[in-house]
Enzyme design. Sequence first.
Site, PDB file in Angstrom:
ATOM      1  N   GLY A 112      34.885  13.946 -26.272  1.00 18.81           N
ATOM      2  CA  GLY A 112      33.667  13.562 -26.976  1.00 18.81           C
ATOM      3  C   GLY A 112      32.466  14.389 -26.555  1.00 18.81           C
ATOM      4  O   GLY A 112      31.479  14.496 -27.272  1.00 18.81           O
ATOM      5  N   LYS A 133      31.143  20.808 -20.380  1.00 17.33           N
ATOM      6  CA  LYS A 133      30.939  19.362 -20.505  1.00 17.33           C
ATOM      7  C   LYS A 133      29.460  19.111 -20.754  1.00 17.33           C
ATOM      8  O   LYS A 133      28.625  19.543 -19.959  1.00 17.33           O
ATOM      9  CB  LYS A 133      31.391  18.651 -19.228  1.00 17.33           C
ATOM     10  CG  LYS A 133      31.245  17.135 -19.295  1.00 17.33           C
ATOM     11  CD  LYS A 133      31.929  16.483 -18.119  1.00 17.33           C
ATOM     12  CE  LYS A 133      31.733  14.970 -18.112  1.00 17.33           C
ATOM     13  NZ  LYS A 133      32.396  14.340 -16.967  1.00 17.33           N
ATOM     14  N   GLY A 146      27.440  13.399 -27.090  1.00 19.80           N
ATOM     15  CA  GLY A 146      28.105  14.632 -26.654  1.00 19.80           C
ATOM     16  C   GLY A 146      27.372  15.358 -25.543  1.00 19.80           C
ATOM     17  O   GLY A 146      27.741  16.482 -25.178  1.00 19.80           O
ATOM     18  N   ARG A 210      45.682  15.364 -20.387  1.00 21.54           N
ATOM     19  CA  ARG A 210      45.628  14.047 -19.739  1.00 21.54           C
ATOM     20  C   ARG A 210      46.802  13.187 -20.196  1.00 21.54           C
ATOM     21  O   ARG A 210      47.413  13.482 -21.240  1.00 21.54           O
ATOM     22  CB  ARG A 210      44.336  13.331 -20.175  1.00 21.54           C
ATOM     23  CG  ARG A 210      43.090  14.101 -19.804  1.00 21.54           C
ATOM     24  CD  ARG A 210      42.098  14.078 -20.960  1.00 21.54           C
ATOM     25  NE  ARG A 210      40.977  14.991 -20.697  1.00 21.54           N
ATOM     26  CZ  ARG A 210      39.896  14.668 -20.011  1.00 21.54           C
ATOM     27  NH1 ARG A 210      39.762  13.443 -19.553  1.00 21.54           N
ATOM     28  NH2 ARG A 210      38.956  15.550 -19.793  1.00 21.54           N
ATOM     29  N   ASP A 280      42.959   8.143 -19.870  1.00 19.90           N
ATOM     30  CA  ASP A 280      42.400   9.389 -20.418  1.00 19.90           C
ATOM     31  C   ASP A 280      41.753  10.214 -19.313  1.00 19.90           C
ATOM     32  O   ASP A 280      41.376  11.362 -19.547  1.00 19.90           O
ATOM     33  CB  ASP A 280      41.366   9.085 -21.514  1.00 19.90           C
ATOM     34  CG  ASP A 280      40.276   8.145 -21.031  1.00 19.90           C
ATOM     35  OD1 ASP A 280      40.611   7.037 -20.601  1.00 19.90           O
ATOM     36  OD2 ASP A 280      39.091   8.525 -21.069  1.00 19.90           O
ATOM     37  N   ASP A 290      37.404  14.337 -14.306  1.00 24.49           N
ATOM     38  CA  ASP A 290      36.357  13.474 -14.865  1.00 24.49           C
ATOM     39  C   ASP A 290      35.590  12.731 -13.780  1.00 24.49           C
ATOM     40  O   ASP A 290      35.784  11.540 -13.541  1.00 24.49           O
ATOM     41  CB  ASP A 290      36.922  12.483 -15.895  1.00 24.49           C
ATOM     42  CG  ASP A 290      36.980  13.121 -17.271  1.00 24.49           C
ATOM     43  OD1 ASP A 290      36.775  14.343 -17.374  1.00 24.49           O
ATOM     44  OD2 ASP A 290      37.223  12.395 -18.243  1.00 24.49           O
TER      45      ASP A 290
HETATM   46  P1  AMP Z   1      34.871   8.682 -19.702  1.00 26.04           P
HETATM   47  O1  AMP Z   1      35.310   7.309 -19.334  1.00 26.04           O
HETATM   48  O2  AMP Z   1      33.498   9.064 -19.223  1.00 26.04           O
HETATM   49  O3  AMP Z   1      35.881   9.696 -19.321  1.00 26.04           O
HETATM   50  O4  AMP Z   1      34.721   8.735 -21.300  1.00 26.04           O
HETATM   51  C1  AMP Z   1      35.586   8.090 -22.166  1.00 26.04           C
HETATM   52  C2  AMP Z   1      35.462   8.694 -23.541  1.00 26.04           C
HETATM   53  O5  AMP Z   1      34.135   8.655 -24.002  1.00 26.04           O
HETATM   54  C3  AMP Z   1      35.920  10.131 -23.638  1.00 26.04           C
HETATM   55  O6  AMP Z   1      36.542  10.303 -24.867  1.00 26.04           O
HETATM   56  C4  AMP Z   1      34.628  10.883 -23.575  1.00 26.04           C
HETATM   57  O7  AMP Z   1      34.714  12.137 -24.191  1.00 26.04           O
HETATM   58  C5  AMP Z   1      33.692   9.963 -24.330  1.00 26.04           C
HETATM   59  N1  AMP Z   1      32.294  10.121 -23.935  1.00 26.04           N
HETATM   60  C6  AMP Z   1      31.722   9.767 -22.774  1.00 26.04           C
HETATM   61  N2  AMP Z   1      30.413  10.069 -22.776  1.00 26.04           N
HETATM   62  C7  AMP Z   1      30.145  10.638 -23.974  1.00 26.04           C
HETATM   63  C8  AMP Z   1      28.966  11.171 -24.595  1.00 26.04           C
HETATM   64  N3  AMP Z   1      27.782  11.181 -23.991  1.00 26.04           N
HETATM   65  N4  AMP Z   1      29.097  11.671 -25.838  1.00 26.04           N
HETATM   66  C9  AMP Z   1      30.275  11.673 -26.467  1.00 26.04           C
HETATM   67  N5  AMP Z   1      31.398  11.185 -25.956  1.00 26.04           N
HETATM   68  C10 AMP Z   1      31.345  10.668 -24.724  1.00 26.04           C
HETATM   69 MG    MG Z   2      37.033  10.949 -19.501  1.00 28.22          MG
END
Ligand code: AMP
Ligand code: MG
Length: 537
Positions: A112, A133, A146, A210, A280, A290
């Site tokens: 994301g 990122k 994003g 992942r 993930d 992550d």
């Molecule tokens: P995480 O638990 O931080 O690894 O994120 C879980 C999901 O949310 C993943 O698919 C990330 O890409 C998405 N994600 C987290 N933060 C953002 C953001 N600011 N914008 C877009 N997608 C996000």
């Molecule tokens: Mg993640």
Amino acid sequence: MNSRTLLTRLDDLVFDNRFIRELPGDPETANYRRQVAGACYSRVLPTQVSAPQLVAYSKEVAELLDLSPELCASDDFFQVFAGNRLVQGMEPYAMCYGGHQFGYWAGQLGDGRAINLGEVANRRGERWTLQLKGAGATPYSRNADGLAVLRSSIREFLCSEAMHHLGVPTTRALSVVLTGEAVIRDMFYNGNPRAEPGAVVCRVAPSFTRFGNFQILAARGEIDLLRRFVDYTIRIDFPHLGEPSPAVYADWFLEVCRRTAGMIVHWQRVGFVHGVMNTDNMSILGLTIDYGPYGWLENYDPHWTPNTTDAEERRYRFGQQPQIGYWNLGQLANALYPLFGEAEPLQAGLKAYAETFDQGWQQTMVGKLGLVAYRPETDDDLVAELFALLQRAETDMTLFFRRLAGLTIATEHEGWETEMTALLQDSYYLPEQLTPEYRERLSHWLRHYRERLRRDGLADAERRSRMNAVNPKYVLRNYLAQLAIDKAEQGDFAMVDELLDLLRRPYDEQPGKDHCAAKRPDWARSRPGCSMLSCSS
Ligand code: AMP
Ligand code: MG
């Protein structure tokens, strides 16, 4: 390699983008949020930013990519690693994956806010995927932007490099770059949004695949594609296993289980709490990946998690990480089952996880305590009582093990226990907890430990150097990272570099740096960012 053979232009990087060449992509190229079926990735461009500025870069990662120091200091470097310019050969894309979040299937997640730039083939014949990122929205951004903020980007940058130097398998970080854009975040999701500086980290790993990449294909019933992805992963990331076949699938799963176990043994050794072990966020290569609301244990507390989003259930608390690794592999096994058609090889992998973890943990305790070999008949109790003691009074785990290495067994004299207790004194947070009862229990343990060491017969100096090689002196203490962030938010990046440098040699005594090995100061006990973090980053 001498510096003359290093690259002086980013356009001279050699890309070999096998992921997008060999796996099917999303035919849609417009960048809007959507479900992406039948594909492993979507092509997407990084968002342009207004005023990129380099915060820091890792010279070791630059070297992996054959980049010269001059190149890393150039304007082009931070333009490229902020996402403003694509280098010859870069073919950006976001990966499609799903995952279990906090125990529940969450469906499609995907990159994301991560955009892969391509796979660099370096001069040593290694393959390194570059990933930005925080470089803007992708089809997988769901309802988010994003983007990433400076504080979380510095945390990811410093921690990935610190983990590497500690000997913990991890993704790496090349750079952190300010974008010049403001990003709105409500840090604790409590109605207090504020504008923060935006930043982009360039992460580097052989692959960013992942568990969730496989899970999403299985969940959608895309079994042919699942098989293709597994075959691809084996050929590219596990080539030593040979050409994919049912037997090789079994070997592969076994290896994934073993690597995951090995990684988590390291986390427990150094006191790292990942904070969000969703599937993930589990790398198929067994790399720590992550870096979000992670934290470092200060006082030894197996119930601790830095992640306020998980404060109720504490699913991802320090002491539960080994069990969660097992649970996550169980979910991966479920996803892979259609390729196996039988449970046995998958169960064998899970069993190997438990065995690898147990053996690895015993070996870790051998190192941490300076033993020659693990003897369950004595050491099970010795270790259990030690961890009970560490919990009994708030004890800084990192300091305690470093101090313990200073124990002497060679001399027998009156007052030895008192001397040894004094040696450990500054690892305690609350001296009032050191009651006579506690002191007696600690003395008792120290006497046992001394007897145990005598049976092994290592000289004090030899034991000390073995212990200091696995018990770090310097870790990325939560408050240190926060101090570096506070300064960076004021435009002063010196402390980021200072910590990066310190953490290059975490096991060495570094003159003049003792303040960075000090236990958490009182002001940091409950300061946001130091002991409490959320997923908002
Ligand atoms: P995480 O638990 O931080 O690894 O994120 C879980 C999901 O949310 C993943 O698919 C990330 O890409 C998405 N994600 C987290 N933060 C953002 C953001 N600011 N914008 C877009 N997608 C996000
Ligand atoms: Mg993640």
